[in-house]
Design a protein around this motif. Structure first.
Motif, PDB file in Angstrom:
ATOM      1  N   LEU A 273      35.218  -2.917 -24.239  1.00 13.43           N
ATOM      2  CA  LEU A 273      34.506  -3.684 -25.264  1.00 13.43           C
ATOM      3  C   LEU A 273      33.800  -4.887 -24.650  1.00 13.43           C
ATOM      4  CD1 LEU A 273      37.117  -3.561 -28.161  1.00 13.43           C
ATOM      5  CD2 LEU A 273      34.915  -2.363 -28.069  1.00 13.43           C
ATOM      6  N   GLN A 274      34.460  -5.546 -23.699  1.00 15.19           N
ATOM      7  CA  GLN A 274      33.856  -6.700 -23.043  1.00 15.19           C
ATOM      8  C   GLN A 274      32.626  -6.287 -22.245  1.00 15.19           C
ATOM      9  OE1 GLN A 274      36.606  -9.489 -21.310  1.00 15.19           O
ATOM     10  NE2 GLN A 274      35.193 -10.040 -19.678  1.00 15.19           N
ATOM     11  N   ALA A 275      32.717  -5.161 -21.541  1.00 18.90           N
ATOM     12  CA  ALA A 275      31.569  -4.693 -20.756  1.00 18.90           C
ATOM     13  C   ALA A 275      30.383  -4.372 -21.656  1.00 18.90           C
ATOM     14  CB  ALA A 275      31.966  -3.463 -19.950  1.00 18.90           C
ATOM     15  N   ALA A 276      30.635  -3.686 -22.767  1.00 19.01           N
ATOM     16  CA  ALA A 276      29.548  -3.351 -23.688  1.00 19.01           C
ATOM     17  C   ALA A 276      28.912  -4.613 -24.258  1.00 19.01           C
ATOM     18  CB  ALA A 276      30.075  -2.457 -24.812  1.00 19.01           C
ATOM     19  N   ALA A 277      29.739  -5.581 -24.613  1.00 20.21           N
ATOM     20  CA  ALA A 277      29.212  -6.831 -25.160  1.00 20.21           C
ATOM     21  C   ALA A 277      28.333  -7.550 -24.142  1.00 20.21           C
ATOM     22  CB  ALA A 277      30.366  -7.731 -25.601  1.00 20.21           C
ATOM     23  N   LEU A 278      28.758  -7.583 -22.879  1.00 18.47           N
ATOM     24  CA  LEU A 278      27.966  -8.235 -21.842  1.00 18.47           C
ATOM     25  C   LEU A 278      26.635  -7.520 -21.615  1.00 18.47           C
ATOM     26  CD1 LEU A 278      30.793  -9.040 -19.267  1.00 18.47           C
ATOM     27  CD2 LEU A 278      29.482 -10.704 -20.600  1.00 18.47           C
ATOM     28  N   LEU A 279      26.630  -6.218 -21.821  1.00 14.20           N
ATOM     29  CA  LEU A 279      25.391  -5.442 -21.673  1.00 14.20           C
ATOM     30  C   LEU A 279      24.520  -5.497 -22.925  1.00 14.20           C
ATOM     31  CD1 LEU A 279      26.797  -2.235 -19.933  1.00 14.20           C
ATOM     32  CD2 LEU A 279      25.329  -3.966 -18.881  1.00 14.20           C
ATOM     33  N   GLY A 280      25.060  -6.029 -24.021  1.00 16.84           N
ATOM     34  CA  GLY A 280      24.325  -6.042 -25.276  1.00 16.84           C
ATOM     35  C   GLY A 280      24.222  -4.670 -25.906  1.00 16.84           C
ATOM     36  N   ALA A 281      25.209  -3.818 -25.649  1.00 12.31           N
ATOM     37  CA  ALA A 281      25.182  -2.441 -26.138  1.00 12.31           C
ATOM     38  C   ALA A 281      26.272  -2.225 -27.180  1.00 12.31           C
ATOM     39  CB  ALA A 281      25.392  -1.468 -24.983  1.00 12.31           C
ATOM     40  N   ASP A 282      25.986  -1.367 -28.164  1.00 12.17           N
ATOM     41  CA  ASP A 282      27.029  -0.900 -29.067  1.00 12.17           C
ATOM     42  C   ASP A 282      27.934   0.024 -28.279  1.00 12.17           C
ATOM     43  OD1 ASP A 282      28.436   0.814 -31.025  1.00 12.17           O
ATOM     44  OD2 ASP A 282      27.156  -0.191 -32.506  1.00 12.17           O
ATOM     45  N   ILE A 283      29.235  -0.188 -28.343  1.00 12.71           N
ATOM     46  CA  ILE A 283      30.165   0.606 -27.543  1.00 12.71           C
ATOM     47  C   ILE A 283      30.020   2.095 -27.836  1.00 12.71           C
ATOM     48  CG2 ILE A 283      32.050   0.390 -29.222  1.00 12.71           C
ATOM     49  CD1 ILE A 283      32.369   0.415 -25.363  1.00 12.71           C
ATOM     50  N   ARG A 284      29.627   2.448 -29.058  1.00 12.11           N
ATOM     51  CA  ARG A 284      29.475   3.862 -29.415  1.00 12.11           C
ATOM     52  C   ARG A 284      28.258   4.497 -28.760  1.00 12.11           C
ATOM     53  NH1 ARG A 284      29.643   2.974 -35.725  1.00 12.11           N
ATOM     54  NH2 ARG A 284      28.415   1.190 -34.955  1.00 12.11           N
ATOM     55  N   ASP A 285      27.398   3.661 -28.190  1.00 16.46           N
ATOM     56  CA  ASP A 285      26.220   4.168 -27.489  1.00 16.46           C
ATOM     57  C   ASP A 285      26.430   4.192 -25.978  1.00 16.46           C
ATOM     58  OD1 ASP A 285      25.023   4.436 -29.938  1.00 16.46           O
ATOM     59  OD2 ASP A 285      23.903   2.561 -29.812  1.00 16.46           O
ATOM     60  N   THR A 286      27.697   4.232 -25.576  1.00 20.48           N
ATOM     61  CA  THR A 286      28.026   4.254 -24.155  1.00 20.48           C
ATOM     62  C   THR A 286      28.896   5.464 -23.829  1.00 20.48           C
ATOM     63  OG1 THR A 286      30.114   3.002 -24.285  1.00 20.48           O
ATOM     64  CG2 THR A 286      28.061   1.727 -24.186  1.00 20.48           C
ATOM     65  N   VAL A 287      28.881   5.830 -22.555  1.00 18.11           N
ATOM     66  CA  VAL A 287      29.824   6.812 -22.010  1.00 18.11           C
ATOM     67  C   VAL A 287      30.677   6.088 -20.978  1.00 18.11           C
ATOM     68  CG1 VAL A 287      30.087   8.879 -20.580  1.00 18.11           C
ATOM     69  CG2 VAL A 287      28.365   8.834 -22.390  1.00 18.11           C
ATOM     70  N   ALA A 288      31.996   6.256 -21.066  1.00 13.86           N
ATOM     71  CA  ALA A 288      32.924   5.678 -20.095  1.00 13.86           C
ATOM     72  C   ALA A 288      33.513   6.795 -19.244  1.00 13.86           C
ATOM     73  CB  ALA A 288      34.033   4.912 -20.811  1.00 13.86           C
ATOM     74  N   ILE A 289      33.492   6.611 -17.938  1.00 16.44           N
ATOM     75  CA  ILE A 289      33.965   7.636 -16.996  1.00 16.44           C
ATOM     76  C   ILE A 289      35.274   7.160 -16.376  1.00 16.44           C
ATOM     77  CG2 ILE A 289      33.367   9.112 -15.063  1.00 16.44           C
ATOM     78  CD1 ILE A 289      30.454   8.390 -15.454  1.00 16.44           C
ATOM     79  N   GLU A 290      36.320   7.983 -16.450  1.00 15.75           N
ATOM     80  CA  GLU A 290      37.658   7.595 -16.013  1.00 15.75           C
ATOM     81  C   GLU A 290      38.356   8.736 -15.283  1.00 15.75           C
ATOM     82  OE1 GLU A 290      39.760   5.185 -15.893  1.00 15.75           O
ATOM     83  OE2 GLU A 290      38.873   3.554 -17.055  1.00 15.75           O
ATOM     84  N   ASP A 291      39.331   8.369 -14.434  1.00 12.83           N
ATOM     85  CA  ASP A 291      40.114   9.391 -13.720  1.00 12.83           C
ATOM     86  C   ASP A 291      41.591   9.354 -14.082  1.00 12.83           C
ATOM     87  OD1 ASP A 291      41.719   8.189 -10.899  1.00 12.83           O
ATOM     88  OD2 ASP A 291      40.536   6.869 -12.174  1.00 12.83           O
ATOM     89  N   SER A 292      42.034   8.397 -14.898  1.00 11.18           N
ATOM     90  CA  SER A 292      43.463   8.254 -15.184  1.00 11.18           C
ATOM     91  C   SER A 292      43.732   8.297 -16.683  1.00 11.18           C
ATOM     92  CB  SER A 292      43.993   6.935 -14.616  1.00 11.18           C
ATOM     93  OG  SER A 292      43.524   5.838 -15.399  1.00 11.18           O
ATOM     94  N   PRO A 293      44.944   8.706 -17.085  1.00  8.61           N
ATOM     95  CA  PRO A 293      45.298   8.683 -18.508  1.00  8.61           C
ATOM     96  C   PRO A 293      45.188   7.285 -19.116  1.00  8.61           C
ATOM     97  CG  PRO A 293      46.844  10.063 -17.306  1.00  8.61           C
ATOM     98  CD  PRO A 293      45.989   9.368 -16.274  1.00  8.61           C
TER      99      PRO A 293
END
Length: 232
Positions: free
Chosen positions: A151-171
């Motif tokens: 949420l913090q990253a999206a806010a800093l980018l000025g993006a709605d979090i629902r308009d992002t893709v997050a890539i992860e390797d861990s549960p």
């Protein structure tokens, strides 16, 4: 109805962008053994995706008599030392996908539970300006699996979090991404991600492009209810 465009891609670092998990394990084992303890591969795997504070507590339970900050500083220094020797060990396809996102004008953020000084060291070793924003473990009060880092990253980018893709390797990382409301993409490395709830699982990022991530985001957005969208 037209689906909202992909605004940003949010990358985990260790194990997702770069294959540094073996470096962490190589730092943990001799530290525990220095104080007469033992550290198994299974215990090391249990640390994947944990906040460094939680990892430090597990090492303390294994017999390391240091304080949390001292353990975190030691592990960070050891991993940085290995990176200085080997360079950035990108996961297959990760550098190419990151470069394609930049060429396509898609914003990017690095969202890691490693310390900020380590995150910036990795970013500095990449041979192009890879990230618009870096959110590290010491930048947030509540680490993954809480949604706060994403949420913090999206806010800093000025993006709605629902308009992002997050890539992860861990549960743990996936749980953070899912809880934030991002479209979550799992790319497993050390531990399986089946059953965690990712929107998609890819074996690796080889040959993937910004177009693939846009398609993933669009497919998931079409299944969501029509809600008022706001920046967070």
């Amino acid at each position: 109805m037209t689906s909202p465009a992909l605004a940003a891609v949010l990358w985990d670092m260790d194990g997702t962008l770069v294959d540094t998990e073996p470096y962490w394990m190589a730092a943990e084992t001799p530290l525990v053994e220095r104080f007469g303890g033992t550290w198994s591969h299974e215990q090391a795997l249990g640390m994947v995706g944990l906040a460094l504070e939680d990892s430090a507590r597990l090492l303390q339970n294994a017999g390391v008599p240091w304080g949390t900050d001292e353990i975190i500083a030691y592990l960070t220094d050891e991993v940085l030392r290995q990176l200085a020797v080997t360079g950035v060990p990108f996961r297959p396809g990760a550098r190419e996908l990151l470069a394609d996102l930049k060429a396509a004008g898609v914003k990017t953020a690095l969202v890691t539970m490693s310390m900020r000084r380590m995150a910036l060291s990795v970013v500095d070793l990449i041979d192009f300006p890879a990230f618009d924003v870096v959110v590290a473990g010491d930048d947030v009060e509540r680490p993954k699996p809480h949604p706060d880092p994403y949420l913090q990253a999206a806010a800093l980018l000025g993006a709605d979090i629902r308009d992002t893709v997050a890539i992860e390797d861990s549960p743990n990382g996936l749980r953070s991404a899912i809880a934030s409301g991002a479209v979550s993409l799992g790319v497993p490395l050390m531990v399986p991600l089946d059953g965690v709830g990712a929107h998609a699982l890819w074996p690796d990022l080889t040959g993937r492009t910004a177009t693939d991530l846009r398609a993933l985001h669009a497919a998931q957005t079409q299944t969501r209810p029509d809600e008022t969208r706001v920046n967070r």
